[in-house]
Design an enzyme around this catalytic site. Structure first.
Site, short mmCIF file in Angstrom:
data_model
loop_
_atom_site.label_atom_id
_atom_site.label_comp_id
_atom_site.label_asym_id
_atom_site.label_seq_id
_atom_site.Cartn_x
_atom_site.Cartn_y
_atom_site.Cartn_z
N LYS A 81 0.81 -1.21 0.00
CA LYS A 81 0.00 0.00 0.00
C LYS A 81 0.85 1.27 0.00
CE LYS A 81 -3.81 -2.12 2.63
NZ LYS A 81 -4.84 -2.06 1.58
N GLY A 153 -11.19 -2.85 8.39
CA GLY A 153 -10.88 -3.06 9.79
C GLY A 153 -12.08 -3.20 10.70
N ARG A 165 -23.21 -2.33 -4.91
CA ARG A 165 -24.53 -2.05 -5.49
C ARG A 165 -24.56 -0.69 -6.18
NH1 ARG A 165 -28.41 -5.70 -4.59
NH2 ARG A 165 -28.29 -7.10 -2.77
#
Length: 299
Positions: A81, A153, A165
């Site tokens: 990351k 988390g 969605r």
């Protein structure tokens, strides 16, 4: 400027992990467990999102030495990351020879306005998105893979469901306008709502999906969570805190891999969900103060 050949290669790598599970790992031992369980790739980081959330403070790129130790331990792809907008962290990660960079809202953003120009890199990037506009803006910047942001988390899948969605609804709207010949509405949608070039909108309309793979992430803690996201149309899943914050990481990792591959087989989901021990306790997203929500970072 986009480098078309490189773009195709980057998207091709992302497709290689399609239908798979990417697992967060913090050391070589966890990386070995993930590979043995059938993970398609691992995400190397010093703290899983649950710990980042609990401990607070500024969260940055992980120690390169730790990333290299994980890279040396496994034969599957390794990701890591970088902070949103922190192109130097991304440059450093690319120099390590890892396989993909996650420009991640889980880390403390380095830039509130600009994301990394991912077209300037040879390494592929994955980015989070809450809706079609965010997804297409990241793709326009050069992302080779999209994932739901969810709410990392927490162990609460509701935000990942909401984001998937929303992407699906946006795609359906684009396809509807396109098939009805409503070019004016498409132009207005591209300019005012999505804020991306028209050629990208037309690509979505013709493909009836995103032009890159779209994974689920944020709050996935059980085999059923993984299967749910796959049935909603995801191409694979990221699992962060849900494995190594659970009571039986080895078995849970295998179960989530099985559920992701057999997402449309309820009997398999039921079988692999047996005797996994306690799932991560987690946090209800509704209980988190708005200023502490990670998914709001980077639009």
């Amino acid at each position: 400027m986009k480098k078309i050949g490189t773009e195709l290669l980057k998207r091709g790598f992302a497709k290689m992990v399609k239908h798979g599970v990417v697992m967060d790992v913090t050391n070589p031992e966890q990386a070995r467990i993930a590979e043995d369980a059938g993970a398609a790739a691992v995400m190397a980081l010093e703290r899983v999102p649950a710990d980042i959330r609990a401990e607070g403070g500024v969260s940055r790129m992980s120690d390169p030495e730790m990333i290299l130790e994980i890279k040396d331990e496994v034969s599957i792809p390794v990701m890591a990351k970088a902070r949103i907008g922190h192109f130097v962290e991304a440059q450093a990660l690319e120099s390590l020879g890892i396989d993909m960079v996650d420009e991640s809202e889980v880390l403390t953003p380095a830039d509130e306005i600009h994301h990394i120009d991912k077209n300037a890199f040879d390494i592929p990037f994955v980015c989070g998105a809450r809706n079609l506009g965010e997804a297409l803006r990241r793709i326009d910047e050069g992302a080779a893979m999209i994932r739901t942001k969810g709410e990392a988390g927490t162990g609460d899948v509701i935000e990942a469901v909401k984001h998937m969605r929303a992407v699906n609804e946006g795609i359906a709207k684009v396809v509807g306008y396109y098939e009805m010949g409503c070019d004016r509405e498409l132009v207005q949608m591209a300019r005012n709502e999505l804020k991306v070039p028209m050629d990208l909108v037309y690509e979505v309309a013709e493909l009836k999906r995103l032009p890159v793979v779209n994974f689920a992430a944020g709050g996935i803690a059980t085999p059923a969570d993984a299967a749910l996201m796959m049935q909603l149309g995801c191409d694979g899943v990221f699992v962060g805190s849900g494995i190594f914050k659970s009571g039986n990481p080895e078995e849970r990792a295998r179960a989530i891999v099985e559920a992701t591959y057999n997402y449309d087989k309820p009997d398999v989901i039921a079988e692999v969900s047996k005797n996994l021990g306690e799932a991560m306790v987690g946090i209800n997203v509704d209980a988190i103060p708005e200023k502490e929500l990670l998914a709001k970072r980077g639009i």
